[in-house]
Structure formats: C-alpha cells, structure tokens
Design a protein around this motif. Structure first.
Motif, PDB file in Angstrom:
ATOM      1  N   ASP A 172     -16.947 -14.247  23.683  1.00 25.69           N
ATOM      2  CA  ASP A 172     -17.515 -12.944  24.028  1.00 25.69           C
ATOM      3  C   ASP A 172     -17.187 -12.512  25.451  1.00 25.69           C
ATOM      4  O   ASP A 172     -17.650 -11.461  25.903  1.00 25.69           O
ATOM      5  CB  ASP A 172     -19.030 -12.965  23.827  1.00 25.69           C
ATOM      6  CG  ASP A 172     -19.402 -13.176  22.371  1.00 25.69           C
ATOM      7  OD1 ASP A 172     -18.656 -12.691  21.498  1.00 25.69           O
ATOM      8  OD2 ASP A 172     -20.414 -13.839  22.105  1.00 25.69           O
ATOM      9  N   GLU A 173     -16.421 -13.323  26.157  1.00 27.30           N
ATOM     10  CA  GLU A 173     -15.982 -12.933  27.495  1.00 27.30           C
ATOM     11  C   GLU A 173     -14.701 -12.108  27.372  1.00 27.30           C
ATOM     12  O   GLU A 173     -13.747 -12.510  26.690  1.00 27.30           O
ATOM     13  CB  GLU A 173     -15.693 -14.177  28.344  1.00 27.30           C
ATOM     14  CG  GLU A 173     -16.930 -14.994  28.672  1.00 27.30           C
ATOM     15  CD  GLU A 173     -17.869 -14.265  29.628  1.00 27.30           C
ATOM     16  OE1 GLU A 173     -17.393 -13.761  30.665  1.00 27.30           O
ATOM     17  OE2 GLU A 173     -19.073 -14.194  29.325  1.00 27.30           O
ATOM     18  N   VAL A 174     -14.689 -10.967  28.018  1.00 28.60           N
ATOM     19  CA  VAL A 174     -13.454 -10.203  28.136  1.00 28.60           C
ATOM     20  C   VAL A 174     -12.672 -10.792  29.316  1.00 28.60           C
ATOM     21  O   VAL A 174     -13.248 -11.074  30.368  1.00 28.60           O
ATOM     22  CB  VAL A 174     -13.742  -8.711  28.372  1.00 28.60           C
ATOM     23  CG1 VAL A 174     -12.439  -7.932  28.549  1.00 28.60           C
ATOM     24  CG2 VAL A 174     -14.545  -8.137  27.203  1.00 28.60           C
ATOM     25  N   SER A 198     -18.188  -8.762  35.118  1.00 32.03           N
ATOM     26  CA  SER A 198     -17.986  -7.998  33.885  1.00 32.03           C
ATOM     27  C   SER A 198     -16.864  -8.616  33.058  1.00 32.03           C
ATOM     28  O   SER A 198     -16.901  -8.595  31.829  1.00 32.03           O
ATOM     29  CB  SER A 198     -17.642  -6.543  34.213  1.00 32.03           C
ATOM     30  OG  SER A 198     -18.780  -5.867  34.720  1.00 32.03           O
ATOM     31  N   LEU A 199     -15.874  -9.130  33.741  1.00 30.33           N
ATOM     32  CA  LEU A 199     -14.854  -9.941  33.081  1.00 30.33           C
ATOM     33  C   LEU A 199     -15.209 -11.418  33.280  1.00 30.33           C
ATOM     34  O   LEU A 199     -15.726 -11.802  34.333  1.00 30.33           O
ATOM     35  CB  LEU A 199     -13.465  -9.684  33.694  1.00 30.33           C
ATOM     36  CG  LEU A 199     -12.904  -8.273  33.577  1.00 30.33           C
ATOM     37  CD1 LEU A 199     -11.510  -8.220  34.198  1.00 30.33           C
ATOM     38  CD2 LEU A 199     -12.853  -7.832  32.120  1.00 30.33           C
ATOM     39  N   LEU A 206     -13.748  -6.037  38.457  1.00 24.48           N
ATOM     40  CA  LEU A 206     -14.595  -6.412  37.317  1.00 24.48           C
ATOM     41  C   LEU A 206     -14.774  -7.919  37.233  1.00 24.48           C
ATOM     42  O   LEU A 206     -15.792  -8.404  36.738  1.00 24.48           O
ATOM     43  CB  LEU A 206     -14.002  -5.893  36.005  1.00 24.48           C
ATOM     44  CG  LEU A 206     -14.044  -4.394  35.748  1.00 24.48           C
ATOM     45  CD1 LEU A 206     -13.717  -4.116  34.289  1.00 24.48           C
ATOM     46  CD2 LEU A 206     -15.383  -3.773  36.090  1.00 24.48           C
ATOM     47  N   MET A 249      -2.430 -13.691  24.842  1.00 27.42           N
ATOM     48  CA  MET A 249      -2.795 -12.644  23.881  1.00 27.42           C
ATOM     49  C   MET A 249      -3.094 -13.258  22.509  1.00 27.42           C
ATOM     50  O   MET A 249      -3.997 -12.795  21.798  1.00 27.42           O
ATOM     51  CB  MET A 249      -1.665 -11.622  23.763  1.00 27.42           C
ATOM     52  CG  MET A 249      -1.682 -10.582  24.873  1.00 27.42           C
ATOM     53  SD  MET A 249      -3.034  -9.390  24.620  1.00 27.42           S
ATOM     54  CE  MET A 249      -3.007  -8.524  26.180  1.00 27.42           C
ATOM     55  N   LEU A 250      -2.338 -14.278  22.151  1.00 27.59           N
ATOM     56  CA  LEU A 250      -2.565 -14.924  20.855  1.00 27.59           C
ATOM     57  C   LEU A 250      -3.835 -15.769  20.848  1.00 27.59           C
ATOM     58  O   LEU A 250      -4.492 -15.906  19.830  1.00 27.59           O
ATOM     59  CB  LEU A 250      -1.381 -15.812  20.473  1.00 27.59           C
ATOM     60  CG  LEU A 250      -0.074 -15.089  20.156  1.00 27.59           C
ATOM     61  CD1 LEU A 250       0.999 -16.102  19.766  1.00 27.59           C
ATOM     62  CD2 LEU A 250      -0.258 -14.083  19.019  1.00 27.59           C
ATOM     63  N   PRO A 259      -8.693 -13.123  21.624  1.00 25.08           N
ATOM     64  CA  PRO A 259      -8.593 -11.762  21.076  1.00 25.08           C
ATOM     65  C   PRO A 259      -9.206 -10.694  21.978  1.00 25.08           C
ATOM     66  O   PRO A 259      -9.087  -9.504  21.675  1.00 25.08           O
ATOM     67  CB  PRO A 259      -9.349 -11.860  19.749  1.00 25.08           C
ATOM     68  CG  PRO A 259     -10.225 -13.044  19.861  1.00 25.08           C
ATOM     69  CD  PRO A 259      -9.572 -13.992  20.826  1.00 25.08           C
ATOM     70  N   ARG A 260      -9.858 -11.098  23.042  1.00 19.04           N
ATOM     71  CA  ARG A 260     -10.465 -10.132  23.972  1.00 19.04           C
ATOM     72  C   ARG A 260      -9.767 -10.153  25.325  1.00 19.04           C
ATOM     73  O   ARG A 260     -10.412  -9.952  26.352  1.00 19.04           O
ATOM     74  CB  ARG A 260     -11.944 -10.439  24.169  1.00 19.04           C
ATOM     75  CG  ARG A 260     -12.770 -10.394  22.897  1.00 19.04           C
ATOM     76  CD  ARG A 260     -12.812  -9.021  22.263  1.00 19.04           C
ATOM     77  NE  ARG A 260     -13.865  -8.936  21.256  1.00 19.04           N
ATOM     78  CZ  ARG A 260     -14.063  -7.886  20.485  1.00 19.04           C
ATOM     79  NH1 ARG A 260     -13.254  -6.827  20.558  1.00 19.04           N
ATOM     80  NH2 ARG A 260     -15.033  -7.873  19.604  1.00 19.04           N
ATOM     81  N   MET A 261      -8.468 -10.450  25.340  1.00 16.60           N
ATOM     82  CA  MET A 261      -7.679 -10.227  26.543  1.00 16.60           C
ATOM     83  C   MET A 261      -7.512  -8.728  26.680  1.00 16.60           C
ATOM     84  O   MET A 261      -7.137  -8.046  25.721  1.00 16.60           O
ATOM     85  CB  MET A 261      -6.278 -10.837  26.423  1.00 16.60           C
ATOM     86  CG  MET A 261      -6.180 -12.332  26.292  1.00 16.60           C
ATOM     87  SD  MET A 261      -6.760 -13.285  27.717  1.00 16.60           S
ATOM     88  CE  MET A 261      -5.702 -12.695  29.021  1.00 16.60           C
ATOM     89  N   ARG A 262      -7.753  -8.195  27.844  1.00 19.00           N
ATOM     90  CA  ARG A 262      -7.536  -6.763  28.061  1.00 19.00           C
ATOM     91  C   ARG A 262      -6.706  -6.543  29.325  1.00 19.00           C
ATOM     92  O   ARG A 262      -6.969  -7.167  30.352  1.00 19.00           O
ATOM     93  CB  ARG A 262      -8.866  -6.012  28.204  1.00 19.00           C
ATOM     94  CG  ARG A 262      -9.622  -5.944  26.885  1.00 19.00           C
ATOM     95  CD  ARG A 262     -10.810  -5.011  27.007  1.00 19.00           C
ATOM     96  NE  ARG A 262     -11.582  -5.005  25.761  1.00 19.00           N
ATOM     97  CZ  ARG A 262     -12.795  -4.490  25.646  1.00 19.00           C
ATOM     98  NH1 ARG A 262     -13.386  -3.937  26.705  1.00 19.00           N
ATOM     99  NH2 ARG A 262     -13.428  -4.512  24.487  1.00 19.00           N
ATOM    100  N   THR A 263      -5.757  -5.632  29.207  1.00 20.32           N
ATOM    101  CA  THR A 263      -4.910  -5.292  30.349  1.00 20.32           C
ATOM    102  C   THR A 263      -5.658  -4.339  31.273  1.00 20.32           C
ATOM    103  O   THR A 263      -5.407  -3.139  31.282  1.00 20.32           O
ATOM    104  CB  THR A 263      -3.617  -4.629  29.864  1.00 20.32           C
ATOM    105  OG1 THR A 263      -3.977  -3.545  29.025  1.00 20.32           O
ATOM    106  CG2 THR A 263      -2.728  -5.599  29.122  1.00 20.32           C
ATOM    107  N   TYR A 264      -6.595  -4.910  32.026  1.00 19.90           N
ATOM    108  CA  TYR A 264      -7.268  -4.148  33.079  1.00 19.90           C
ATOM    109  C   TYR A 264      -6.517  -4.456  34.370  1.00 19.90           C
ATOM    110  O   TYR A 264      -6.825  -5.422  35.061  1.00 19.90           O
ATOM    111  CB  TYR A 264      -8.728  -4.551  33.186  1.00 19.90           C
ATOM    112  CG  TYR A 264      -9.583  -4.072  32.033  1.00 19.90           C
ATOM    113  CD1 TYR A 264      -9.217  -2.975  31.261  1.00 19.90           C
ATOM    114  CD2 TYR A 264     -10.779  -4.701  31.730  1.00 19.90           C
ATOM    115  CE1 TYR A 264     -10.022  -2.523  30.223  1.00 19.90           C
ATOM    116  CE2 TYR A 264     -11.591  -4.250  30.694  1.00 19.90           C
ATOM    117  CZ  TYR A 264     -11.208  -3.165  29.941  1.00 19.90           C
ATOM    118  OH  TYR A 264     -12.024  -2.725  28.917  1.00 19.90           O
TER     119      TYR A 264
END
Lengths: 269, 269
Positions: free
Chosen positions: A161-163, A207-208, A202, A185-186, A189-194
């Motif tokens: 649940d951690e981004v 937050s991340l 963040l 990325m594989l 599933p909650r990797m985000r390109t911030y």
C-alpha cells in the motif's frame, strides 16, 4: 565565524531563514511568469530551459552574493562562483523544467547550503502546491510551520500500500540503467513517476514510502539529504557509476521501503 | 422540461452551475477532513475507502435529491437511486482514494450528468491544487473562469516532448492488460503515472499530450468525455473487454497523440 569550527545550530538556522526568504522571492517570480507567457528552448543536453529558470537563478545568485559575499554559489544554469569557499549554495532554480514548460504543476525550486561538502540547509518550494519544505541540520524538517517526522512502515506487510516514486524512464535511459526502472515497475504495482522535487518532497513527508531517482546533480540531491535525514528517514547515495562519477543515484524515504528498494537493485530475479 | 426534447444549452448550463456548487461544498468537506484525521479501510475489491469518500458522496446525493428529486444518482460508494430516470448524476466522491489515504495531493471529486446515457455536464475538482475543471455540452470547457482550447501537436516531431499520462500498472494488472502498460513505457520515455482525475484534468488543459486509463467505471469516465470533447480534444472508448463489459478503457487528449497511442495498442512490435 571561524571556518575551522563546526557550525552552530543557530548559525545553520539563520542560513535556513535566508534560504526561505530567497525561495519565497523565487515563488513570486514564478507566479508572475506563470500568469503570462515565457519561452522554452532546448539546451545542448536536450533538456529544456526557460526564461523562468534563468530569472530565478539570477535572482537567488544576486541575493546570496549581496548577503554572503564570501560564499560560493553553484547553479544549474549559470555555473560556479567562488568555488574555493567552504560555504556553497547550490541552486536548481526550476527542478522539473519539462513540467513547467508543459504547465504540469509539479515543478519547484531547490536551494541548499553545503558546508565543507556536507549539506546543512535544504529547501524545496513547490509554487503550484503552495508548499515549502525546509530543514536545517539539528533543527528538524518542516513543511511550512509543521514539523515532519517520517513514520516507517511497521513491517513488510505494509509495502503493497506504499506508493513509491521514481523518475521518468528517460532518466534511467540517460543513466544507462533501464534495467532498474523496468524491474521495479514489474515488482511493485504502485510505482509512480512522480519526478523531480515533487517526488522528493512527497518522500520527505511520508506520502511516498520512498523514492528512487537516478542521474541527479548535486543541486538536485543536497536539499533532499538534509530534509530526509532531519525527518528521520533514510537517504542512500548509491556508488556512482565510473563513467558518470559526479552524478547522484539516490534511494530515500521510510527505512524499510528504502531497504526493500536496495534489495531489488542487485538484479537477482 | 419535456423529456422527449433535446436539452437546451441554457438548461445544460444550469445543471453545470448546480454541479459546480455541489463540488464546491465537497471541497469544503475535504479541506475540513484533511486538516484533521480520517480513517481508511479496504473494500472487498481491495481498494481503499475513507470517511471522506462517504461523507462527500452522501452530501452530493442529498443535495441532488433535494434540488432534482426526479433525477437518478449513481455513486461509487452508495450505488444507484432512481435508475429509471433519463437524468443520471454520476459521482466519484474521491477519485484517487489511495492518494488521499497517503496524503498525496493528486486526488479529486468527479461529478457528471448523463441525459439518456450521454454525458452533458462534467466537473473535476482538485482540492489540493485549488482547481476546478468544468464543461457543459455546447458551452465549452473551462478551468475556473478560463476557457480551455486544446492545441494539437503540429506533427509527430512534437511527440517526444509530450508527457503522456497513464494509470498505475496495478490498474492494468486488474484489467489483464499489463502488455499495454509495459509496451507504452518502453516506447515513450515520458510516460508518467499521473493517475485518477489529476491525469484526466491535465489532459483536458493540454499539459499532457494525452492519457490512457484502463478499467474505469462510468463515474470516472463521463466527466472526462464532456471536458475533453468541449475542449476540442479527442476522447476514445476502446471496445470493452468481453469479461468486463461495464468497464471503460479510455484514450483521450490531443488528437495526434491519441492517434499515436491507438497505433501502439495493436501489439505489433
């Protein structure tokens, strides 16, 4: 102040206050320029620079030279001034210029002070979010007037649940490490390109879970180190690549999430 | 108004004004809750819901039932009311609940009105950015008081500098289409996971070249259709997957960027 003494907490806090005043002025410039138009062009390295980057860096350089005429200044756009000083202010006037160009509101201004190569003050200002993160060695990390204390995840069960923030794949192409981007990325599933200092900020306020960011320069990394460490997080600079020794490959954030990321980097499947 | 007539532009604009008033009230709720604490828990589908989602949806449902007692309401959290009405308000009270839970400031409230299954009003409100995007059929797309007109890229040479939004890989895992996510990440180095209505809003105002978002529900898609089309962009719903016929797989934004994305979907290497 004698240069052979460690800095006092009061001295560092005073430098932090100066940094906050300067980024606030920078924020006024950005707001004014965003309300109108500005031009963007490509630098030789194909990254963008805009009028806003140049105006903000010039403003901060001028102010520092006026207040601390003996201090060095190193900026992304205008290079180094007084590089022999033990005090070095490092500036990324607009971190996230591609975002600024495209009017994606996730860019910011970064300002840090190094004393004998150690970051002692770090500020990230996100004008479109109205947020300023700041830290001084020994004086904690803050978002505005609110103290930041990073809470680690209690155990590995919290990881899904951690981004987790990561820069654009483009950054890993430049660094020659697309393997890292593609594997992460594989695996999460909650990797985000911030990207840019938005992601860094963040991670500072939890937050991340963490962020992984490659191929940075000192002006992208120094503020984050103070902010993360003063917030109680973990900041890791990976061993530099032999061909790009000045670049920073970083992992930072909540200690257990940083540890998990580090364990993914060895390439074992 | 007789239900067998098409809606007048004035009628649609009046519904849009009501929608704007409701999301403004929703924004007040969100601001109040963000200033304090709220609880998050997992729904049976493993996605999060918070107290804030529930409070915002209840507020909007109550207001619609008071103003338009004959209209239907369909919300993410509380289901359908008066589903036989030709007027259906669809609500995602918090789109980006994972972001809200982690206090990532890129969530929002979505409200749309469908008339005979066609979206005629769409509003996306991003409380932490202080932005509200709104559109009504025939009355244009707006960010606050500023009209939005999407400028297409002049030709394919502009594509590399366009940032393209995509949802989390998690969304494509659920949709069984990780092939789409993985292929696009390899083909465009500026794909960014700007999830939820934040990405949709950036596509509406042209900050993103386009966005691709899979496995959505009608309350995530309807506002975007009105906003994009009224802004002069292209909105494409891909043919639904046979096993998930109610889900929306969308590509939307600047026409040439949308076209490029569509061409990547056939799986040819």
């Amino acid at each position: 102040m004698k240069e052979d003494l460690p800095l006092s907490r009061d001295a560092v806090s005073a430098y932090r206050d100066t940094a906050l005043r300067l980024v606030s002025e920078a924020g006024d410039v950005v707001a004014r320029r965003l309300a109108g138009s500005f031009s963007a062009r490509k630098k030789p390295d194909k990254s963008f620079v805009t009028d806003v980057d140049l105006e903000v860096e010039q403003l901060i350089r001028d102010r520092i030279s006026a207040v601390y005429p003996e201090h060095g200044v190193l900026g992304e756009e205008y290079g180094a001034l007084r590089p022999e000083s033990p005090f070095q202010w490092v500036i990324d006037p607009i971190d996230g210029t591609l975002s600024l160009r495209n009017r994606i509101p996730l860019f910011g201004t970064i300002l840090a002070l190094l004393y004998r190569n150690e970051p002692v003050v770090g500020v990230i200002m996100l004008p479109e979010l109205g947020r300023t993160y700041h830290a001084a060695r020994g004086a904690g990390a803050w978002r505005g007037s609110e103290r930041i204390v990073i809470q680690d995840v209690p155990d590995e069960s919290g990881l899904p649940d951690e981004v987790i923030g990561i820069s654009d794949r483009h950054q890993f192409i430049v660094a020659g490490r697309t393997d890292v981007f593609d594997r992460l990325m594989l695996r999460h599933p909650r990797m985000r390109t911030y990207t840019d200092c938005f992601g860094h900020a963040l991670a500072v306020d939890g937050s991340l879970g963490a962020m992984i960011d490659f191929d940075l320069n000192v002006w992208d990394a120094a503020a984050t180190q103070v902010l993360i460490e003063e917030a109680g997080g973990r900041y890791v600079r990976l061993p530099p690549d032999a061909e790009r020794p000045a670049k920073y490959n970083l992992v930072f954030g909540k200690p257990r999430v940083v540890q998990w990321l580090l364990e993914q980097l060895d390439g074992k499947e």
